[in-house]
Design an enzyme around this catalytic site. Structure first.
Site, mmCIF file in Angstrom:
data_model
loop_
_atom_site.group_PDB
_atom_site.id
_atom_site.type_symbol
_atom_site.label_atom_id
_atom_site.label_comp_id
_atom_site.label_asym_id
_atom_site.label_seq_id
_atom_site.Cartn_x
_atom_site.Cartn_y
_atom_site.Cartn_z
ATOM 1 N N TYR A 58 0.869 -1.190 0.000
ATOM 2 C CA TYR A 58 0.000 0.000 0.000
ATOM 3 C C TYR A 58 0.901 1.234 0.000
ATOM 4 O O TYR A 58 1.524 1.574 1.020
ATOM 5 C CB TYR A 58 -0.914 0.041 1.228
ATOM 6 C CG TYR A 58 -2.001 -1.022 1.275
ATOM 7 C CD1 TYR A 58 -2.426 -1.685 0.128
ATOM 8 C CD2 TYR A 58 -2.623 -1.341 2.467
ATOM 9 C CE1 TYR A 58 -3.432 -2.651 0.186
ATOM 10 C CE2 TYR A 58 -3.627 -2.297 2.533
ATOM 11 C CZ TYR A 58 -4.021 -2.953 1.386
ATOM 12 O OH TYR A 58 -5.017 -3.900 1.454
ATOM 13 N N GLY A 214 -16.969 2.438 -0.519
ATOM 14 C CA GLY A 214 -17.731 3.674 -0.319
ATOM 15 C C GLY A 214 -19.010 3.715 -1.134
ATOM 16 O O GLY A 214 -19.884 4.536 -0.870
#
Ligand SMILES: NC(=O)c1ccc[n+]([C@@H]2O[C@H](COP(=O)([O-])OP(=O)(O)OC[C@H]3O[C@@H](n4cnc5c(N)ncnc54)[C@H](OP(=O)(O)O)[C@@H]3O)[C@@H](O)[C@H]2O)c1
Length: 336
Positions: A58, A214
């Protein structure tokens, strides 16, 4: 503060019932604010969250360095409660390109050595290959992590996005605490074969994408634009007609949320929490505001009528679009 806890499998640690996924703090969803990211990790620890999830890839180490700074600057008592779960195995280029996977035993040890340095810790609490490496038998990868467990560098072994056969082979090699997999109201494929297998073997789930990046948080609007470096700019579920369709599901969910006086995101997270004590949702909050909303889900009780209303509003397989683009779907042993 303390919040509800759950166990990661029969052999893993006790963790907060919600974990904090830190990926979005390192660019996967466009730019993130570093100070706010650290404040969000601190707020999570203060609220009683003990599980922090990351991957060495990441932001090519950025996320581990961020977590390291957050832990170093947190009060000692909170730092001591924190458990860090790390994924490894993905090769990336200096431009951020994804270049495949390597989970050979020698690579496992190298990835771990670098993660320990970046995190500034003497052990990793849960360590897992991010994907099944098609060139390496899972027994070899899990065997290498087992050696790290014996040497004290790793406490528990996890898996990520693998299917029932691989889970069985891994569990026959060493104790497995949890499988990390996408699981949400609109991502229900684990229910078919994977969840029953995990339950038979006493392995828990750390569920990611509980808000489908989301999409089902209630905060996405029909005309929303994402930067090219944002995962959502390429996610099938966020494109054109798929997005329009998926947002109609969110509006159905919103009616139920309003009746209960909670938010859409809270209903979506509470639904995952309701699926079993062996499931720990990871929420991808990167601001204190979103974190506060997510934590509110722990106070939402869904009774049988609520669950039936949610199922009617968002039936399994109601989403338009796969959860990843085709090249990434092809890497998922869990979808074979
Ligand atoms: N094992 C794997 O293959 C894998 C894959 C992906 C992720 N993960 C892990 O799982 C974690 C969670 O995954 P995810 O970030 O994709 O899941 P998510 O929680 O479904 O999506 C997070 C996004 O939802 C939006 N959101 C809106 N309201 C929110 C709220 N109240 N709380 C939290 N987020 C809200 C945020 O976007 P805005 O900030 O733009 O509003 C946030 O970036 C990751 O951080 C990572 O650690 C694992």
């Amino acid at each position: 503060m303390t919040i509800q806890t759950r166990n990661l499998g029969t052999t893993g640690p006790q963790v907060s019932a919600l974990g904090l996924g830190c990926m979005g703090m390192s660019g996967m969803y466009g730019e993130a604010d570093r100070a706010e990211s650290i404040a969000t990790i601190h707020a999570a620890l203060e609220a009683g969250v003990t599980l922090l999830d990351t991957g060495d890839f990441y932001g090519m180490g950025h996320n581990e360095l961020l977590i390291s700074e957050a832990l170093r600057t947190a009060p000692a008592a909170l730092r001591e409660n924190a458990l860090v779960s790390v994924k490894f195995g993905a090769h990336r280029g200096p431009d951020g390109a994804w270049l495949g996977y390597d989970t050979r035993p020698s690579a496992v040890k190298t990835w771990a050595a670098y993660s320990l340095q970046r995190l500034g810790v003497d052990h990793i609490d849960v360590y897992r290959p991010a994907r099944l490496d098609p060139n390496v038998p899972i027994e070899e990868t899990v065997g290498a992590i087992s050696e790290l467990v014996e040497q004290g560098y790793v406490r528990h072994i996890g898996l990520s996005e693998v299917g029932a056969d691989t889970i069985r082979r891994a569990a026959a090699t060493a104790p497995i605490a949890d499988l990390q997999i996408e699981y949400a109201l609109i991502s229900r494929s684990p229910e078919r074969e994977i969840l029953p297998t995990l339950r038979e073997l006493g392995i828990s789930v750390t569920a990611y994408g509980v808000l489908s990046r989301g999409l089902i948080s209630g905060h996405v609007t029909p005309g929303q634009q994402y930067a090219q470096n944002d995962f959502r700019a390429h996610s099938p579920r966020f494109q054109g007609e798929n997005l329009q369709h998926n947002l109609t599901l969110v509006e159905s969910l919103r009616k139920i949320a309003e009746q209960k006086g909670v938010s859409v995101a809270q209903i979506a997270i509470a639904w995952v929490l309701s699926r079993g004590e062996d499931i720990v949702p990871l929420v991808g909050a990167r601001t204190r505001e979103r974190l506060g909303e997510a934590l509110g889900a722990l106070d939402v009780t869904l009774d049988a009528d609520d669950l039936a209303a949610i199922e009617a509003a968002v039936p399994a397989d109601a989403a338009a679009g796969e959860r990843y683009a085709p090249a990434q779907m092809a890497m998922l042993d869990s979808e074979r």
